[in-house]
Design an enzyme around this catalytic site. Sequence first.
Site, short mmCIF file in Angstrom:
data_model
loop_
_atom_site.label_atom_id
_atom_site.label_comp_id
_atom_site.label_asym_id
_atom_site.label_seq_id
_atom_site.Cartn_x
_atom_site.Cartn_y
_atom_site.Cartn_z
N LYS A 127 0.84 -1.20 0.00
CA LYS A 127 0.00 0.00 0.00
C LYS A 127 0.88 1.25 0.00
CE LYS A 127 -0.23 0.07 5.06
NZ LYS A 127 -1.05 -0.21 6.25
N ARG A 162 -10.89 0.70 14.53
CA ARG A 162 -10.61 1.49 13.32
C ARG A 162 -11.39 0.78 12.22
NH1 ARG A 162 -4.42 1.82 11.35
NH2 ARG A 162 -5.11 -0.02 10.26
N HIS A 173 -6.33 -6.67 12.63
CA HIS A 173 -5.07 -5.90 12.70
C HIS A 173 -4.77 -5.63 14.17
CE1 HIS A 173 -1.86 -3.73 10.85
NE2 HIS A 173 -2.29 -2.52 11.16
N ARG A 205 1.25 -10.45 7.27
CA ARG A 205 1.10 -9.25 6.41
C ARG A 205 2.13 -8.18 6.73
NH1 ARG A 205 -4.15 -9.35 8.57
NH2 ARG A 205 -3.58 -7.41 9.59
N TYR A 255 16.84 30.76 5.17
CA TYR A 255 15.82 31.67 5.71
C TYR A 255 16.03 31.99 7.19
CZ TYR A 255 13.01 30.77 1.51
OH TYR A 255 12.56 30.67 0.23
N CYS A 268 14.45 24.24 3.26
CA CYS A 268 13.47 25.01 2.48
C CYS A 268 12.59 24.06 1.67
CB CYS A 268 14.20 25.98 1.56
SG CYS A 268 15.50 26.92 2.38
N ASP A 319 12.68 23.46 -1.53
CA ASP A 319 13.38 22.76 -2.62
C ASP A 319 14.83 22.42 -2.30
OD1 ASP A 319 11.11 23.72 -4.17
OD2 ASP A 319 12.18 25.63 -4.22
#
Length: 380
Positions: free
Chosen positions: A39, A137, A169, A225, A268, A315, A317
């Site tokens: 997943k 859940r 689970h 699992r 920054y 930052c 990027d």
Amino acid sequence: MTTVASTAALTATIDLAAIAHNVGVLRATSGTGVIAVVKADAYGHGAVPVARAALAAGARELGVAHITEALELRQAGIDAHITSWLHTPSTDFAAAVAAGIDIAVSSPRQLAAVVKAAGEAGVTTTVTVKVDTGLNRSGVAVDEWDSMAVALAKAQAQESITLRAIMTHLVRGDEPDHPLNSQQAERLDDAAADLARLGAPPQLMHLANSPAALVRPDLSRDLVRPGIALYGRTPLPDRGDFGLIPAMTLTGEISLVKKVAQGQGVSYSHTWIAPCDTVVAVIPAGYADGVPRVLSGRFEVLVNGRSFPAIGRVCMDQFVIDLGPDGGGVTEGDVAELFGRGDRGGATAADWADATGTIDYEILSAIRGRTVRRYIGGEA
Ligand SMILES: *Cc1c(COP(=O)(O)O)cnc(C)c1O
């Protein structure tokens, strides 16, 4: 995310041989068959290549949350058994039925929708029942269990469904010796017995995620699992790494090397001020790519086998590392390892998680943005 053959500006290198090795570890520790949980795009590793590598290494089946994830695997030509366990009222069960996905249902409403889709297609479809044994859940709620069991038996008698498996689970899988784990297994046994009394015994039972698959073989039942352990991260760091090999290494190509004078600030808000004349390097990875901003100033990267501290703010990027007054012999185009196996001194995903108050699951599955994946150790 795209896949490239060679290194890009920011690269997540996925070692499929490590995935294969980890499947072997899990088969041995659990003593049973493995459902490879792929997943969330295989926890950020790429669902299709990971699924293929896991199956080739002997994983018996695949598991995903959403049916859209299961369909993506089918579209890639993967015909293994796939179980999908998280649905909403708008989920396309017709597509799941047509693609032969094992639909794990959590309520009488979901079962009715699946029965309807099977009827419209004129087929008997494969179903797993997900039982809530304490997590509160997903899974069939305690007060709905009796009517759910009757509905499952009826749907099976009418040949709308084949009830293949019963699953649950664990609440405290990461505390393997907690008594709740065994209690949940007993509740699952009781639910299976209810179904057997109604003439619809499930063929298989599974409840163990990674930690239980590693250290509680008594909970293995018919299948386990594992997710995180498949990717080589130990879910029980206090008990060792179980010989698992981390599959993802995140690297960035140094984009710029420059001098910064003593007293000058970097990035920054100038949260880091150069204590002396120094040389810094820019790495093209930021929080939009999955480098947490809260990691600012709290991590080191490996360049040419040497560790250099990240300085100032991370930052969107990019971030900056301090190479020291002599520049550390680092040049533009050199490759910085952000995290990896940790066996050559660099950071691991677990180090990033510890530094930011989270778990390595979140670090790995958050790698995104401009990162491109490169596969080694097998067929991508
Ligand atoms: C994600 C998930 C798993 C895998 O858990 P890990 O702790 O990563 O091994 C197993 N089962 C279900 C139902 C899950 O949602």
